[in-house]
Design an enzyme around this catalytic site. Structure first.
Site, PDB file in Angstrom:
ATOM      1  N   ILE A 176       0.774  -1.078  -0.086  1.00  0.00           N
ATOM      2  CA  ILE A 176      -0.058  -0.087  -0.116  1.00  0.00           C
ATOM      3  C   ILE A 176       0.759   1.380   0.127  1.00  0.00           C
ATOM      4  O   ILE A 176       2.038   1.299   0.859  1.00  0.00           O
ATOM      5  CB  ILE A 176      -0.929   0.154   1.302  1.00  0.00           C
ATOM      6  CG1 ILE A 176      -1.882  -1.247   1.165  1.00  0.00           C
ATOM      7  CG2 ILE A 176      -1.793   1.276   1.244  1.00  0.00           C
ATOM      8  CD1 ILE A 176      -2.811  -1.509   2.620  1.00  0.00           C
ATOM      9  N   HIS A 200       5.339   5.226   0.685  1.00  0.00           N
ATOM     10  CA  HIS A 200       5.094   3.826   0.864  1.00  0.00           C
ATOM     11  C   HIS A 200       4.540   3.605   2.593  1.00  0.00           C
ATOM     12  O   HIS A 200       5.117   4.305   3.346  1.00  0.00           O
ATOM     13  CB  HIS A 200       6.046   3.007   0.688  1.00  0.00           C
ATOM     14  CG  HIS A 200       5.787   1.563   0.303  1.00  0.00           C
ATOM     15  ND1 HIS A 200       5.315   0.844   1.460  1.00  0.00           N
ATOM     16  CD2 HIS A 200       5.598   0.884  -1.000  1.00  0.00           C
ATOM     17  CE1 HIS A 200       5.038  -0.349   1.032  1.00  0.00           C
ATOM     18  NE2 HIS A 200       5.179  -0.519  -0.393  1.00  0.00           N
ATOM     19  N   HIS A 201       3.503   2.561   2.384  1.00  0.00           N
ATOM     20  CA  HIS A 201       3.147   2.550   4.011  1.00  0.00           C
ATOM     21  C   HIS A 201       4.051   2.086   4.876  1.00  0.00           C
ATOM     22  O   HIS A 201       3.861   2.011   6.201  1.00  0.00           O
ATOM     23  CB  HIS A 201       1.741   1.779   3.773  1.00  0.00           C
ATOM     24  CG  HIS A 201       0.633   2.152   4.908  1.00  0.00           C
ATOM     25  ND1 HIS A 201       0.953   2.580   6.237  1.00  0.00           N
ATOM     26  CD2 HIS A 201      -0.738   2.520   4.757  1.00  0.00           C
ATOM     27  CE1 HIS A 201      -0.119   2.946   6.657  1.00  0.00           C
ATOM     28  NE2 HIS A 201      -1.301   2.784   5.972  1.00  0.00           N
ATOM     29  N   ALA A 202       5.109   1.315   4.296  1.00  0.00           N
ATOM     30  CA  ALA A 202       6.063   0.784   5.026  1.00  0.00           C
ATOM     31  C   ALA A 202       6.883   1.544   5.889  1.00  0.00           C
ATOM     32  O   ALA A 202       7.264   1.270   6.827  1.00  0.00           O
ATOM     33  CB  ALA A 202       7.039   0.125   4.123  1.00  0.00           C
ATOM     34  N   ASN A 227       4.175   2.479  12.078  1.00  0.00           N
ATOM     35  CA  ASN A 227       2.554   2.148  11.794  1.00  0.00           C
ATOM     36  C   ASN A 227       2.115   1.666  13.318  1.00  0.00           C
ATOM     37  O   ASN A 227       2.343   0.568  13.686  1.00  0.00           O
ATOM     38  CB  ASN A 227       2.641   0.817  10.714  1.00  0.00           C
ATOM     39  CG  ASN A 227       2.877   1.386   9.283  1.00  0.00           C
ATOM     40  OD1 ASN A 227       2.086   2.053   8.821  1.00  0.00           O
ATOM     41  ND2 ASN A 227       3.982   0.941   8.931  1.00  0.00           N
TER      42      ASN A 227
END
Length: 457
Positions: free
Chosen positions: A23, A133-135, A304
């Site tokens: 994602i 990037h969601h990472a 996150n």
């Protein structure tokens, strides 16, 4: 640079690099002034980008398949992508930004030979589109970083202002504490069972807005629904102890009911359940975080730090009392607040990652998305107008790359307006403008009913 300085990815970071859950967060800032490219590059170069251990690191994979972050130098010319051509078919600048963001939602992934972020400048449409990037982190992390580069429009020497965090509960009696913890235990048990069932086999009834496996690859269309925060506050006053989130979810329930009632070939049956998947910030302090503190606090800081909640909506035929949707939404969300479902989902995902690895954890996340109907997120943004590199910001919007859901909704508030980005699989939901209008009308009807209810007291 010595490889001894490499930092391993967090479990959540590894999860967001798997094919099923890869994602990217996509946000846009719009202005009415021509973009001054060198000024924007200068602000980014002088920001904490060059110092931040995630935003200035490469993703590297060793011979054993283990992922690491490796510090590198930022090449601004590779990260800032300038597009001078106008977007074909756009009705106005905001529509152009939405078309561009929708294309990015299903386009090629970010290149891994540079840090995983990009800034696209649409000079013909006076808009900047940020792709991260969601990472690297969650929405709270990115918003905190973005706002650290902005200033108040009224006073450029000051940083942007967001709503203050919620207050404490105040004093509680022993009986109140016991009752509250009994509710926590009960609702946690109920919702954890529901969560596990959704992961394994239970799924929503198929409707005209249902997605499923493979839908994340379908072409997308993006539209914006706008809500005045003052209107939401008026609705909030109609029922004691109601929050803006209660109002938002009541609007979603009412709006989806209106949309399905209009689109379905057969009559909508009352009580149809459509389940939303929401991401909940697990940091002790809700909302925007100070960037310096966010970077220093390793346990609750950058990254996150969120859990998942299942939020059921129940749709009804037209003619229903608008405030009844709010009452149902408030009851459901109050129950969710009285549970540890979001913490369970976070720890459950971490446990699966530790035992089975990122691949299987990703498949479980993908499964729960296939078994639900839509994604919803809501973030509090600046309360006053801000500037970015000297450009007055007219709007802030955000969305993400495609998911198995046919509808994803991401809302962020800015200077008194809530901007909800509705990203749809356009072969399933061909008229997202109608859906956006249903949601906007739902709030207006709820406001009208709320005003009448307040006057009648």
């Amino acid at each position: 640079m010595s490889h001894e300085l490499d930092q391993p990815l967090t479990p959540a970071g590894r999860l967001f690099l798997q094919p099923e859950t890869n994602i990217v967060v996509i946000s846009s800032l719009g202005t009415k002034e021509p973009l001054r490219i060198e000024a924007i590059k200068s602000v980014i170069a002088d920001s904490m980008l060059a110092k931040h251990p995630r935003l200035s690191s490469l993703l590297v994979v060793d011979k054993n398949g283990h992922e690491y972050w490796r510090k590198t130098e930022i090449d601004m010319d590779r990260h800032v992508i300038i597009r001078h051509d106008a977007i074909e078919g756009a009705k106005d600048d905001e529509d152009a930004a939405n078309i561009y963001m929708a294309d990015l939602a299903v386009s090629v992934p970010l290149e891994t030979d540079k840090p995983l972020w990009e800034l696209h400048l649409l000079t013909s449409h006076k808009c900047a589109v940020i792709r991260v990037h969601h990472a690297l982190g969650d929405g709270v992390s990115f918003l905190s970083f973005l706002l650290a580069m902005c200033r108040q429009a009224a006073d450029p020497t000051k940083m942007s202002v967001v709503a203050p965090p919620r207050g404490d509960r105040g004093k509680e009696t022993i009986g109140g504490m016991v009752g509250r913890w009994l509710k926590v235990v009960w609702f946690t048990m109920v919702f954890v069972v529901d969560f596990i069932a959704r992961v394994v086999w239970v799924c929503d009834e198929t409707t005209v807005v249902s997605g499923g496996a493979g839908v994340e690859l379908w072409p997308r269309k993006l539209v914006t629904a706008r809500f005045l925060i003052d209107d939401m506050k008026m609705v909030k006053k109609s029922i004691p102890k109601t929050t803006i989130n209660d109002v938002l979810f009541g609007v979603i329930s009412f709006g989806l009911s209106k949309y399905l009632d209009a689109r379905s070939s057969k009559s909508l049956h009352d009580g149809l359940r459509l389940t939303g998947l929401a991401m909940v910030n697990l940091r002790p302090q809700p909302g925007y975080q100070d960037l310096v503190k966010l970077m220093k606090n390793k346990s609750t800081g950058w990254g996150n730090k969120f859990g998942m909640l299942l939020l059921p909506t129940y749709c009804y035929r037209s003619g229903s009392d608008p405030l009844e949707y709010l009452r149902r939404a408030k009851t459901m969300i109050d129950q969710k607040k009285s549970s540890l479902e979001s913490f369970f989902s976070y720890k459950f995902g971490y446990l699966i990652m530790s035992i089975l690895g990122a691949k299987y954890a990703s498949l479980l996340n993908y499964k729960i998305m296939c078994n639900t109907t839509f994604t919803i997120s809501n973030m509090v943004g600046p309360t006053e107008k801000i500037t970015f590199a000297g450009h007055p910001v007219d709007y802030i919007k955000t969305t993400s790359t495609s998911l198995p859901h046919a509808i994803t909704m991401h809302m962020i508030s800015y200077a008194g307006t809530g901007y909800m980005q509705i990203l749809v699989a356009k072969d399933i939901v061909p008229d997202p403008d109608v859906l956006a209008k249903c949601l906007e009308d739902a709030l207006l009807e709820m406001k009208e009913a709320a005003v009448a209810a307040i006057k009648s007291r």
